[in-house]
Design a protein around this motif. Structure first.
Motif, short mmCIF file in Angstrom:
data_model
loop_
_atom_site.label_atom_id
_atom_site.label_comp_id
_atom_site.label_asym_id
_atom_site.label_seq_id
_atom_site.Cartn_x
_atom_site.Cartn_y
_atom_site.Cartn_z
N ALA A 283 4.57 10.09 -4.58
CA ALA A 283 4.25 10.95 -5.72
C ALA A 283 4.14 10.12 -6.99
O ALA A 283 4.81 9.11 -7.16
N LEU A 284 3.28 10.58 -7.89
CA LEU A 284 3.05 9.86 -9.14
C LEU A 284 4.34 9.66 -9.95
O LEU A 284 4.51 8.65 -10.63
N GLU A 285 5.26 10.63 -9.85
CA GLU A 285 6.49 10.58 -10.63
C GLU A 285 7.36 9.37 -10.29
O GLU A 285 8.11 8.90 -11.14
N ILE A 286 7.27 8.88 -9.05
CA ILE A 286 8.12 7.75 -8.66
C ILE A 286 7.32 6.48 -8.38
O ILE A 286 7.89 5.48 -7.95
N ARG A 287 6.04 6.51 -8.65
CA ARG A 287 5.18 5.37 -8.32
C ARG A 287 5.60 4.09 -9.05
O ARG A 287 5.64 3.02 -8.46
N GLU A 288 5.95 4.18 -10.32
CA GLU A 288 6.35 3.00 -11.08
C GLU A 288 7.63 2.40 -10.50
O GLU A 288 7.74 1.19 -10.35
N HIS A 289 8.58 3.28 -10.19
CA HIS A 289 9.84 2.81 -9.59
C HIS A 289 9.56 2.17 -8.23
O HIS A 289 10.17 1.15 -7.87
N MET B 288 0.82 -1.21 0.00
CA MET B 288 0.00 0.00 0.00
C MET B 288 0.85 1.27 0.00
O MET B 288 0.37 2.35 -0.28
N PHE B 289 2.14 1.12 0.29
CA PHE B 289 3.04 2.27 0.36
C PHE B 289 3.08 3.04 -0.95
O PHE B 289 3.17 4.26 -0.96
N GLU B 290 3.00 2.32 -2.06
CA GLU B 290 3.07 2.98 -3.36
C GLU B 290 1.96 4.01 -3.54
O GLU B 290 2.11 4.97 -4.28
#
Length: 79
Positions: A20-26, A14-16
């Protein structure tokens, strides 16, 4: 989450949602790879995002140099 007794693995997954959206994929990649326990995951986050000061970089560089095989350096280069 701890008060509601949510398991650590669920907390990590759930941390993701909190980043921020900019680092969500990473963040998803890190979670998929290191989703063992919160302590391990927090160490990975610190290593990934902690701003290193110059002393830490120097120590890291020095240790890498010392551990490298076949240095072939003269004393002045090592210093």
């Amino acid at each position: 989450m701890e008060l509601n007794r949510i398991p650590e693995k669920e907390m990590i997954k759930m941390f993701e949602l909190a980043v921020a959206l900019e680092i969500r994929e990473h963040m998803k990649e890190l979670i998929d790879h290191y989703c063992m326990d919160w302590e391990t995951f927090s160490k990975v986050l610190k290593e990934e995002y902690f701003l290193e000061d110059s002393d830490r970089v120097t120590k890291k560089s020095f240790l890498e140099c010392v551990e490298r095989p076949n240095k072939n350096l003269v004393a002045t280069e090592l210093l």
